[in-house]
Design a protein around this motif. Structure first.
Motif, PDB file in Angstrom:
ATOM      1  N   VAL A 186      15.526 -27.611  -3.184  1.00 28.42           N
ATOM      2  CA  VAL A 186      15.231 -26.511  -4.102  1.00 28.42           C
ATOM      3  C   VAL A 186      16.494 -26.118  -4.859  1.00 28.42           C
ATOM      4  N   ALA A 187      16.348 -25.892  -6.163  1.00 25.19           N
ATOM      5  CA  ALA A 187      17.496 -25.570  -7.012  1.00 25.19           C
ATOM      6  C   ALA A 187      17.043 -24.649  -8.140  1.00 25.19           C
ATOM      7  N   PRO A 188      17.986 -23.971  -8.792  1.00 23.66           N
ATOM      8  CA  PRO A 188      17.622 -23.143  -9.946  1.00 23.66           C
ATOM      9  C   PRO A 188      16.803 -23.951 -10.953  1.00 23.66           C
ATOM     10  N   GLY A 189      15.752 -23.332 -11.450  1.00 25.52           N
ATOM     11  CA  GLY A 189      14.835 -24.011 -12.361  1.00 25.52           C
ATOM     12  C   GLY A 189      13.508 -24.356 -11.714  1.00 25.52           C
ATOM     13  N   HIS A 190      13.465 -24.450 -10.400  1.00 19.05           N
ATOM     14  CA  HIS A 190      12.200 -24.702  -9.723  1.00 19.05           C
ATOM     15  C   HIS A 190      11.205 -23.572 -10.017  1.00 19.05           C
ATOM     16  N   VAL A 191       9.961 -23.939 -10.120  1.00 17.65           N
ATOM     17  CA  VAL A 191       8.886 -22.986 -10.366  1.00 17.65           C
ATOM     18  C   VAL A 191       8.236 -22.606  -9.029  1.00 17.65           C
ATOM     19  N   LEU A 192       7.871 -21.338  -8.899  1.00 20.84           N
ATOM     20  CA  LEU A 192       7.187 -20.863  -7.696  1.00 20.84           C
ATOM     21  C   LEU A 192       5.703 -20.683  -8.002  1.00 20.84           C
ATOM     22  N   LEU A 193       4.872 -21.436  -7.291  1.00 20.20           N
ATOM     23  CA  LEU A 193       3.432 -21.309  -7.384  1.00 20.20           C
ATOM     24  C   LEU A 193       2.907 -20.656  -6.109  1.00 20.20           C
ATOM     25  N   GLY A 194       1.864 -19.876  -6.239  1.00 18.62           N
ATOM     26  CA  GLY A 194       1.259 -19.252  -5.077  1.00 18.62           C
ATOM     27  C   GLY A 194      -0.157 -19.749  -4.867  1.00 18.62           C
ATOM     28  N   LEU A 195      -0.570 -19.821  -3.610  1.00 18.86           N
ATOM     29  CA  LEU A 195      -1.958 -20.106  -3.275  1.00 18.86           C
ATOM     30  C   LEU A 195      -2.593 -18.804  -2.802  1.00 18.86           C
ATOM     31  N   ALA A 196      -3.742 -18.476  -3.384  1.00 21.25           N
ATOM     32  CA  ALA A 196      -4.387 -17.202  -3.082  1.00 21.25           C
ATOM     33  C   ALA A 196      -4.719 -17.091  -1.601  1.00 21.25           C
ATOM     34  N   SER A 197      -4.556 -15.898  -1.073  1.00 23.35           N
ATOM     35  CA  SER A 197      -4.945 -15.622   0.313  1.00 23.35           C
ATOM     36  C   SER A 197      -6.432 -15.310   0.364  1.00 23.35           C
ATOM     37  N   SER A 198      -6.983 -15.301   1.563  1.00 17.83           N
ATOM     38  CA  SER A 198      -8.391 -14.948   1.750  1.00 17.83           C
ATOM     39  C   SER A 198      -8.557 -13.473   2.089  1.00 17.83           C
ATOM     40  N   GLY A 199      -7.456 -12.758   2.169  1.00 19.18           N
ATOM     41  CA  GLY A 199      -7.496 -11.345   2.525  1.00 19.18           C
ATOM     42  C   GLY A 199      -6.173 -10.923   3.124  1.00 19.18           C
ATOM     43  N   VAL A 200      -6.232 -10.014   4.083  1.00 22.95           N
ATOM     44  CA  VAL A 200      -5.003  -9.528   4.733  1.00 22.95           C
ATOM     45  C   VAL A 200      -4.389 -10.614   5.608  1.00 22.95           C
ATOM     46  N   HIS A 201      -5.163 -11.617   5.982  1.00 14.94           N
ATOM     47  CA  HIS A 201      -4.761 -12.656   6.934  1.00 14.94           C
ATOM     48  C   HIS A 201      -4.493 -12.006   8.285  1.00 14.94           C
ATOM     49  N   SER A 202      -3.328 -12.167   8.895  1.00  7.98           N
ATOM     50  CA  SER A 202      -3.139 -11.642  10.254  1.00  7.98           C
ATOM     51  C   SER A 202      -1.855 -10.835  10.398  1.00  7.98           C
ATOM     52  N   ASN A 203      -1.459 -10.177   9.316  1.00  7.03           N
ATOM     53  CA  ASN A 203      -0.259  -9.336   9.367  1.00  7.03           C
ATOM     54  C   ASN A 203      -0.532  -7.992   8.702  1.00  7.03           C
ATOM     55  N   GLY A 204       0.082  -6.956   9.227  1.00  5.98           N
ATOM     56  CA  GLY A 204      -0.070  -5.629   8.648  1.00  5.98           C
ATOM     57  C   GLY A 204      -1.211  -4.822   9.227  1.00  5.98           C
ATOM     58  N   PHE A 205      -1.843  -5.308  10.299  1.00  8.83           N
ATOM     59  CA  PHE A 205      -3.030  -4.631  10.807  1.00  8.83           C
ATOM     60  C   PHE A 205      -2.734  -3.350  11.570  1.00  8.83           C
ATOM     61  N   SER A 206      -1.528  -3.160  12.025  1.00  3.57           N
ATOM     62  CA  SER A 206      -1.210  -1.864  12.633  1.00  3.57           C
ATOM     63  C   SER A 206      -1.288  -0.775  11.569  1.00  3.57           C
ATOM     64  N   LEU A 207      -0.846  -1.084  10.345  1.00  2.00           N
ATOM     65  CA  LEU A 207      -0.959  -0.137   9.245  1.00  2.00           C
ATOM     66  C   LEU A 207      -2.415  -0.007   8.789  1.00  2.00           C
ATOM     67  N   VAL A 208      -3.133  -1.119   8.715  1.00  2.00           N
ATOM     68  CA  VAL A 208      -4.551  -1.081   8.336  1.00  2.00           C
ATOM     69  C   VAL A 208      -5.332  -0.189   9.294  1.00  2.00           C
ATOM     70  N   ARG A 209      -5.118  -0.369  10.585  1.00  3.08           N
ATOM     71  CA  ARG A 209      -5.860   0.409  11.578  1.00  3.08           C
ATOM     72  C   ARG A 209      -5.468   1.886  11.541  1.00  3.08           C
ATOM     73  N   ARG A 210      -4.197   2.151  11.255  1.00  2.00           N
ATOM     74  CA  ARG A 210      -3.757   3.551  11.125  1.00  2.00           C
ATOM     75  C   ARG A 210      -4.452   4.212   9.936  1.00  2.00           C
ATOM     76  N   LEU A 211      -4.546   3.495   8.826  1.00  2.00           N
ATOM     77  CA  LEU A 211      -5.239   4.035   7.658  1.00  2.00           C
ATOM     78  C   LEU A 211      -6.718   4.265   7.956  1.00  2.00           C
ATOM     79  N   ALA A 212      -7.331   3.294   8.638  1.00  2.00           N
ATOM     80  CA  ALA A 212      -8.752   3.417   8.962  1.00  2.00           C
ATOM     81  C   ALA A 212      -9.016   4.677   9.779  1.00  2.00           C
ATOM     82  N   GLU A 213      -8.117   4.972  10.724  1.00  3.20           N
ATOM     83  CA  GLU A 213      -8.280   6.153  11.573  1.00  3.20           C
ATOM     84  C   GLU A 213      -8.007   7.432  10.799  1.00  3.20           C
TER      85      GLU A 213
END
Length: 365
Positions: A177-204
């Motif tokens: 990897v070097a300057p000039g490389h392009v960053l492409l993203g692949l769409a997620s299907s949702g929250v996946h499996s991170n951040g759920f402690s915050l999700v559950r706190r919001l839900a409550e």
């Protein structure tokens, strides 16, 4: 032995060997359904065999990873939705292997609970088998632990371990990897499996009605959108990786875009991410609004709709994009690599955030 002395049994203490044996028998067909060249498909021994030569490798490097599902499990348990968390478990492991160029070969799981009951373990392991089929790896064994007193009634925990292989010299280390490389993203299907402690706190705190249609998607229940299983990218990425079209990949998990992209960059390469270049999914916008979450906190807690980031030479971008879209992926423009300190900067209309190599996140205004 005195007839006046009670005779204790393991089952009286809360552990049923018969229940464990029934589980092994029940999941046998699930295990066999994941078999692939190199794995023999039998369970019940003390270990599982895998033959890399039978899988087609000549001089493989082995790559190993282990992970869990985090507190997404608690939401699944509380809502009696156990069928997909096994996919999450596999995804968290195999997506970590493919970013190093490795094909996942075999998987082992660990399921621990206070008491085996109501077919929950079978539903979870069926999900694990489905995840293995999606990733093309074999489920060759695991451990089911019944431990009274360790877990509250109905609770369980999951962990997974996966081994993959890549031919020597073909592994992805990010060194190209070097300057000039392009960053492409692949769409997620949702929250996946991170951040759920915050999700559950919001839900409550916000009193979410999980069994009602989501505000951002009236065709689905809110709980269904939250528990959507983590997308497995292995089968779409592996052929492109083997053709040498991708120079580095980052699996966007805990730490979000800010902290995961720098993990695959060499010294002197800095990732610039334009957060306005793709539309935030409705679920992410909902979470941000419900919690009044600062953009920088979003960028280091959630995947923000991007489950995987690829570093690609400019001349190869359109080919990579075309092949991934043909394979069913949604490809997003994410940013670029520039010269600078190893790290990542996320810019958007609401501000700029940067993460240094030591993972310290800084708000730049």
């Amino acid at each position: 032995m005195s007839s006046d002395t009670p005779s204790y049994t393991y089952e009286q203490a809360g552990v049923s060997i018969d229940a464990g044996n029934r589980l092994v028998k029940a999941i046998g067909p699930l295990v066999k359904s994941t078999m692939r060249p190199g794995a023999d498909g039998e369970i019940g021994g003390f270990g599982g065999f895998f033959d890399p030569k039978a899988a087609g490798y000549k001089d493989p490097l082995l790559v190993a990873g282990n992970d869990g599902v985090g507190t997404k499990l608690k939401l699944a348990i509380d809502t009696d939705r156990h069928d997909h968390v096994g996919i999450d478990l596999v995804a968290m492991c195999v997506n970590d292997l493919i970013v190093q160029g490795a094909e996942p070969l075999f998987f082992l799981d660990y399921f621990a609970t206070g008491k085996l009951e109501n077919g929950v373990a079978e539903r979870v392991i069926a999900g694990i088998a489905e995840g293995c089929k999606q990733a093309g790896c074999a489920l060759i064994g695991g451990e089911t632990a019944e431990m009274p007193g360790m877990y509250a009634s109905g609770d369980y925990d999951l962990a997974g371990f996966c081994v993959g292989a890549v031919e020597r010299g073909e592994q992805l280390t990010g060194e190209r990897v070097a300057p000039g490389h392009v960053l492409l993203g692949l769409a997620s299907s949702g929250v996946h499996s991170n951040g759920f402690s915050l999700v559950r706190r919001l839900a409550e705190d916000k009193g979410w009605k999980l069994d009602r249609p989501a505000l951002f998607d009236q065709d689905r229940l809110l709980v269904e959108t939250l528990l959507e299983p983590t997308r497995i990218y292995v089968k779409t990425l592996l052929p492109i990786v083997r053709d040498g079209l991708i120079d580095a990949m980052a699996h966007i998990t805990g730490g979000g875009l800010l902290e995961n992209i720098p993990r695959v960059l060499p010294q002197g390469a800095h990732a610039e991410v334009d957060a306005d270049s793709w539309d935030q999914p409705g679920l992410m916008a909902f979470l941000q609004a419900q919690g009044n979450i600062e953009p920088g906190e979003m960028a280091r807690t959630f995947n923000c709709g991007v489950g995987m980031v690829l570093a690609v030479e400019p001349s190869k971008v359109e080919l990579v994009r075309s092949r991934l879209e043909d394979a069913g992926e949604q490809v997003l423009a994410v940013g670029q690599i520039v010269a600078g300190d190893k790290g990542c900067t996320v810019r958007g209309s609401l501000g700029t955030w940067s993460a240094k190599e030591d993972w310290e996140a800084v708000h730049l205004g």
